[in-house]
Design a protein around this motif. Structure first.
Motif, mmCIF file in Angstrom:
data_model
loop_
_atom_site.group_PDB
_atom_site.id
_atom_site.type_symbol
_atom_site.label_atom_id
_atom_site.label_comp_id
_atom_site.label_asym_id
_atom_site.label_seq_id
_atom_site.Cartn_x
_atom_site.Cartn_y
_atom_site.Cartn_z
ATOM 1 N N ILE A 188 0.151 -0.694 -10.242
ATOM 2 C CA ILE A 188 -0.160 -2.002 -9.667
ATOM 3 C C ILE A 188 1.074 -2.905 -9.683
ATOM 4 N N ASP A 189 1.824 -2.854 -10.784
ATOM 5 C CA ASP A 189 3.037 -3.672 -10.872
ATOM 6 C C ASP A 189 4.054 -3.256 -9.807
ATOM 7 N N GLY A 190 4.168 -1.958 -9.557
ATOM 8 C CA GLY A 190 5.078 -1.491 -8.521
ATOM 9 C C GLY A 190 4.659 -1.963 -7.144
ATOM 10 N N ALA A 191 3.365 -1.926 -6.866
ATOM 11 C CA ALA A 191 2.870 -2.416 -5.579
ATOM 12 C C ALA A 191 3.121 -3.910 -5.434
ATOM 13 N N ARG A 192 2.934 -4.639 -6.518
ATOM 14 C CA ARG A 192 3.186 -6.087 -6.477
ATOM 15 C C ARG A 192 4.659 -6.391 -6.222
ATOM 16 N N ARG A 193 5.545 -5.645 -6.866
ATOM 17 C CA ARG A 193 6.974 -5.867 -6.653
ATOM 18 C C ARG A 193 7.365 -5.576 -5.207
ATOM 19 N N ALA A 194 6.796 -4.512 -4.639
ATOM 20 C CA ALA A 194 7.087 -4.187 -3.238
ATOM 21 C C ALA A 194 6.590 -5.291 -2.313
ATOM 22 N N PHE A 238 -3.058 -13.697 -0.623
ATOM 23 C CA PHE A 238 -3.385 -12.345 -0.161
ATOM 24 C C PHE A 238 -2.841 -11.293 -1.119
ATOM 25 N N MET A 239 -1.618 -11.479 -1.597
ATOM 26 C CA MET A 239 -1.027 -10.498 -2.511
ATOM 27 C C MET A 239 -1.846 -10.373 -3.790
ATOM 28 N N GLU A 240 -2.325 -11.506 -4.304
ATOM 29 C CA GLU A 240 -3.144 -11.453 -5.516
ATOM 30 C C GLU A 240 -4.473 -10.764 -5.244
ATOM 31 N N GLU A 241 -5.118 -11.115 -4.131
ATOM 32 C CA GLU A 241 -6.411 -10.506 -3.807
ATOM 33 C C GLU A 241 -6.260 -9.011 -3.532
ATOM 34 N N PHE A 242 -5.199 -8.635 -2.825
ATOM 35 C CA PHE A 242 -4.980 -7.225 -2.527
ATOM 36 C C PHE A 242 -4.655 -6.450 -3.799
ATOM 37 N N SER A 243 -3.918 -7.056 -4.709
ATOM 38 C CA SER A 243 -3.620 -6.409 -5.990
ATOM 39 C C SER A 243 -4.905 -6.142 -6.770
ATOM 40 N N ASN A 244 -5.845 -7.073 -6.722
ATOM 41 C CA ASN A 244 -7.127 -6.853 -7.394
ATOM 42 C C ASN A 244 -7.888 -5.702 -6.760
ATOM 43 N N PHE A 270 0.834 -1.210 0.000
ATOM 44 C CA PHE A 270 0.000 0.000 0.000
ATOM 45 C C PHE A 270 0.867 1.257 0.000
ATOM 46 N N ARG A 271 2.005 1.227 0.687
ATOM 47 C CA ARG A 271 2.909 2.384 0.684
ATOM 48 C C ARG A 271 3.404 2.671 -0.727
ATOM 49 N N GLU A 272 3.813 1.618 -1.446
ATOM 50 C CA GLU A 272 4.280 1.808 -2.818
ATOM 51 C C GLU A 272 3.135 2.245 -3.731
ATOM 52 N N PHE A 273 1.959 1.699 -3.514
ATOM 53 C CA PHE A 273 0.781 2.080 -4.305
ATOM 54 C C PHE A 273 0.461 3.556 -4.125
ATOM 55 N N ALA A 274 0.472 4.027 -2.871
ATOM 56 C CA ALA A 274 0.156 5.437 -2.611
ATOM 57 C C ALA A 274 1.221 6.363 -3.202
ATOM 58 N N LYS A 275 2.481 5.942 -3.135
ATOM 59 C CA LYS A 275 3.565 6.776 -3.667
ATOM 60 C C LYS A 275 3.475 6.876 -5.186
ATOM 61 N N LEU A 279 -6.533 -3.098 -5.229
ATOM 62 C CA LEU A 279 -5.849 -1.873 -5.659
ATOM 63 C C LEU A 279 -6.172 -1.537 -7.103
ATOM 64 N N GLN A 280 -6.285 -2.574 -7.916
ATOM 65 C CA GLN A 280 -6.584 -2.343 -9.329
ATOM 66 C C GLN A 280 -7.983 -1.725 -9.492
ATOM 67 N N ARG A 281 -8.919 -2.158 -8.678
ATOM 68 C CA ARG A 281 -10.267 -1.577 -8.752
ATOM 69 C C ARG A 281 -10.254 -0.128 -8.282
ATOM 70 N N GLN A 282 -9.367 0.212 -7.352
ATOM 71 C CA GLN A 282 -9.278 1.594 -6.881
ATOM 72 C C GLN A 282 -8.694 2.537 -7.937
#
Length: 225
Positions: A108-114, A212-218, A90-95, A220-223
């Protein structure tokens, strides 16, 4: 010294040859270390499971992501593995989201890598010292067997100076040698059982983290829409 004394465990250990005693001492130390890591790993895996279940319940209870992130960032050192994975993602996503002209897919890719980097560190931490148990389980029987072979060779060399070999003269030397194998098995069996159990539990935790990472990525993608 009579045969009964010769065949008592303490007497067998004390009267074994120097090489066999070194093998027994080594195996005893390895066994002590393996039990130390077994208990330490048991508490670590149990704690990781409890923290994961608590955060999953909190995450899927419908709370605000920003509030969850603030709580996770505030207690980063005390947070569980899954909570730290969430916080990193979430920190990488917000940044990245705050940057202009950045493609949503890149965010989304950046958040996944983090999350993936944090996931790897957390799994490595939970997995620490597990290879030691695997090594103890695979090597200890052979070390004990080496001590047994050496002890039997020593016993038969001693028989060369005896005019007539009897059971009373052969039994103590053979028994001394076999104690090394027994200690090797005593060290190996708990280590193998513990390794298999912990490896299974860590694999299950890893699967939960990845899901969890896959579900959370989805989410974030909807956001980003």
């Amino acid at each position: 010294m009579n045969v009964t004394q010769d065949l008592s465990i303490l007497s067998l250990v004390l009267n074994a040859s120097a090489v066999v005693q070194v093998v027994m001492l080594l195996l005893g130390g390895v066994s002590f270390m393996s039990w130390y890591y077994i208990f330490r790993k048991w508490f670590a895996v149990k704690k990781a499971k409890q923290e994961t279940e608590a955060f999953e319940h909190q995450f899927w209870s419908g709370g605000e992501l920003n509030a969850l992130y603030e709580a996770a960032a505030h207690r980063r050192e005390q947070a569980g593995a899954m909570e730290r994975i969430f916080e990193a993602g979430f920190r990488e996503f917000a940044k990245l989201r705050s940057q202009k002209n950045l493609d949503p897919k890149d965010v989304i890719d950046g958040a996944r890598r983090a999350m993936r980097a944090t996931y790897q560190r957390e799994v490595d931490a939970i997995d620490a010292h597990l290879s030691f148990l695997a090594s103890v389980g695979s090597v200890s029987p052979y070390v004990g067997l080496f001590g047994t072979v050496w002890g039997i060779m020593h016993a038969f060399r001693g028989l060369s100076n005896v005019g007539q070999a009897t059971l009373a003269s052969v039994a103590p030397g053979i028994a001394e040698a076999l104690v090394a194998t027994a200690i090797g098995l005593f060290a190996a069996i708990p280590a193998v059982l513990a390794y298999n159990r912990f490896a299974h539990e860590i694999d299950r935790l890893s699967t939960r983290f990845e899901s969890f990472m896959e579900e959370f990525s989805n989410i974030l993608q909807r956001q980003m829409r």
